[in-house]
Scaffold this active site. Structure first.
Site, PDB file in Angstrom:
ATOM      1  N   GLU A 136      17.562   8.822  -1.478  1.00 27.00           N
ATOM      2  CA  GLU A 136      16.452   9.499   0.044  1.00 27.00           C
ATOM      3  C   GLU A 136      16.237   8.072   0.831  1.00 27.00           C
ATOM      4  O   GLU A 136      15.716   7.850   2.054  1.00 27.00           O
ATOM      5  CB  GLU A 136      15.725  10.034  -0.233  1.00 27.00           C
ATOM      6  CG  GLU A 136      16.669  11.581  -0.771  1.00 27.00           C
ATOM      7  CD  GLU A 136      16.935  12.378   0.508  1.00 27.00           C
ATOM      8  OE1 GLU A 136      16.519  12.106   2.019  1.00 27.00           O
ATOM      9  OE2 GLU A 136      18.182  12.612   0.296  1.00 27.00           O
ATOM     10  N   HIS A 154      20.245   9.287   9.477  1.00 28.66           N
ATOM     11  CA  HIS A 154      20.511   9.219   7.819  1.00 28.66           C
ATOM     12  C   HIS A 154      21.259  10.454   7.246  1.00 28.66           C
ATOM     13  O   HIS A 154      21.712   9.791   6.152  1.00 28.66           O
ATOM     14  CB  HIS A 154      18.730  10.107   7.818  1.00 28.66           C
ATOM     15  CG  HIS A 154      18.226  11.002   6.209  1.00 28.66           C
ATOM     16  ND1 HIS A 154      17.211  10.459   5.843  1.00 28.66           N
ATOM     17  CD2 HIS A 154      18.944  12.016   5.902  1.00 28.66           C
ATOM     18  CE1 HIS A 154      17.612  10.634   4.382  1.00 28.66           C
ATOM     19  NE2 HIS A 154      18.246  12.116   4.354  1.00 28.66           N
ATOM     20  N   GLU A 155      21.783  11.357   8.265  1.00 29.23           N
ATOM     21  CA  GLU A 155      22.980  11.884   6.939  1.00 29.23           C
ATOM     22  C   GLU A 155      23.577  11.197   7.353  1.00 29.23           C
ATOM     23  O   GLU A 155      24.456  10.641   6.201  1.00 29.23           O
ATOM     24  CB  GLU A 155      22.873  13.411   8.339  1.00 29.23           C
ATOM     25  CG  GLU A 155      21.122  13.877   8.021  1.00 29.23           C
ATOM     26  CD  GLU A 155      21.193  14.560   6.755  1.00 29.23           C
ATOM     27  OE1 GLU A 155      21.751  14.117   5.852  1.00 29.23           O
ATOM     28  OE2 GLU A 155      20.149  15.105   6.636  1.00 29.23           O
ATOM     29  N   HIS A 207      23.695   8.369   4.917  1.00 29.19           N
ATOM     30  CA  HIS A 207      24.301   9.143   3.399  1.00 29.19           C
ATOM     31  C   HIS A 207      25.989   9.168   2.820  1.00 29.19           C
ATOM     32  O   HIS A 207      26.386   8.581   2.102  1.00 29.19           O
ATOM     33  CB  HIS A 207      24.176  10.881   3.241  1.00 29.19           C
ATOM     34  CG  HIS A 207      22.530  11.140   2.480  1.00 29.19           C
ATOM     35  ND1 HIS A 207      22.421  10.854   1.067  1.00 29.19           N
ATOM     36  CD2 HIS A 207      21.663  11.287   3.675  1.00 29.19           C
ATOM     37  CE1 HIS A 207      21.116  10.478   1.531  1.00 29.19           C
ATOM     38  NE2 HIS A 207      20.583  11.126   2.520  1.00 29.19           N
TER      39      HIS A 207
END
Length: 296
Positions: free
Chosen positions: A224, A147-148, A151
């Site tokens: 997100e 997820h990070e 980003h």
């Protein structure tokens, strides 16, 4: 992911300080040749230059401020098997995502959280809390790390800086128009710029910046979902769903990130009513549902 409130706070401070300094130096009045009106074209150009500058200065400082605020311990060389796994997982995900290897860090926090920040896709920072490492299983941690990394790969910070720069431009521009109107119409100052212009401009700038931040928060919420999809791809979908479900179960645990950093984390504070406009993250229920409905 922890970035927006810290980014916005730094940005607002830069813009307000710059405005006060320029006003004291007599720069940025932008009266027309008659001295009775504003040169709107020149004013807009001025606000664009300084608005973008404030945003990108915040972006350039983001990683250093995050390290200092969260007391992140950078892993240069893994010292044990857990650090080795963490380092290798991020290395593999970064390679799969087509970005440079981020710095890897751990920060002390009982609450489960993780964040990524940095001004470049190839010079980012990914950090995870000790609480998450202790309580989450490896599939869940792997998905959160994905997820990070997502980003970073999606260029969220660069996009955020551009959006914030445009917002800054119009905040500065409108604040000066309001200040001029108050100076001329309310205070009836007919020549030059009076003290009412400067006071009103600074006050309007702060109020408009807070209101306009809802645009940035909207973007933060939308990104997100994309980052969750990246977590499912770079890890596993079930791991990402499991991580969000575990985070939901831990919502009773107070968020131990400073408020200025909560926007960067994998989960942020939950608000209701008009406060929801200032939420940096969508509800966990919506994120879980989106992953469950994601096509393979």
């Amino acid at each position: 992911m922890k970035r927006v409130l810290l980014f916005l706070g730094t940005n607002l401070a830069i813009i307000v300080v710059a405005s006060i300094t320029l006003s004291l130096l007599g720069v940025g009045s932008f009266l027309d040749e008659t001295g009775t009106g504003l040169d709107l074209q020149a004013l807009l150009i001025f606000c664009f230059v300084f608005g973008m500058a404030g945003s990108f200065i915040s972006l350039l400082l983001s990683k250093k401020i995050a390290k200092w605020t969260m007391k992140v311990q950078i892993i240069d060389k893994p010292r044990n098997s857990d650090e080795e796994w963490l380092f290798k997982t991020i290395e593999r995900q970064a390679d799969n995502a087509g970005i440079g290897m981020p710095e890897v860090g751990v920060f002390q926090a009982q609450q489960a959280n993780a964040f990524a920040t940095g001004a470049s896709r190839n010079k980012a920072l990914v950090a995870v809390s000790t609480g998450m490492l202790q309580r989450f299983n490896k599939d869940e941690i792997e998905a959160v790390l994905g997820h990070e990394v997502g980003h970073v790969a999606n260029g969220d910070m660069i996009t955020l800086a551009l959006i914030q720069g445009v917002v800054n431009t119009f905040v500065m521009f409108l604040a000066r128009v309001v200040g001029f109107a108050v100076d001329r119409i309310v205070l009836r100052n007919e020549q030059g710029l009076g003290i009412g212009y400067f006071i009103t401009t600074i006050a309007a700038e702060i109020v408009l910046a807070i209101l306009a931040s809802t645009i940035v928060f909207w973007f933060s919420r939308r990104r997100e979902f994309r980052a969750d999809e990246a977590g499912a791809r770079l890890g596993t979908r079930q791991g990402m769903i499991g991580a969000l479900q575990r985070l939901k179960a831990e919502t009773q645990v107070p968020n131990q990130l400073p408020e200025s950093m909560q926007a960067f984390g994998i989960t942020g504070g939950k608000k209701k009513g008009i406060k929801a406009l200032f939420m940096t993250h969508p509800p966990l229920e919506d994120r879980i549902a989106a992953l469950q409905n994601m096509s393979d």
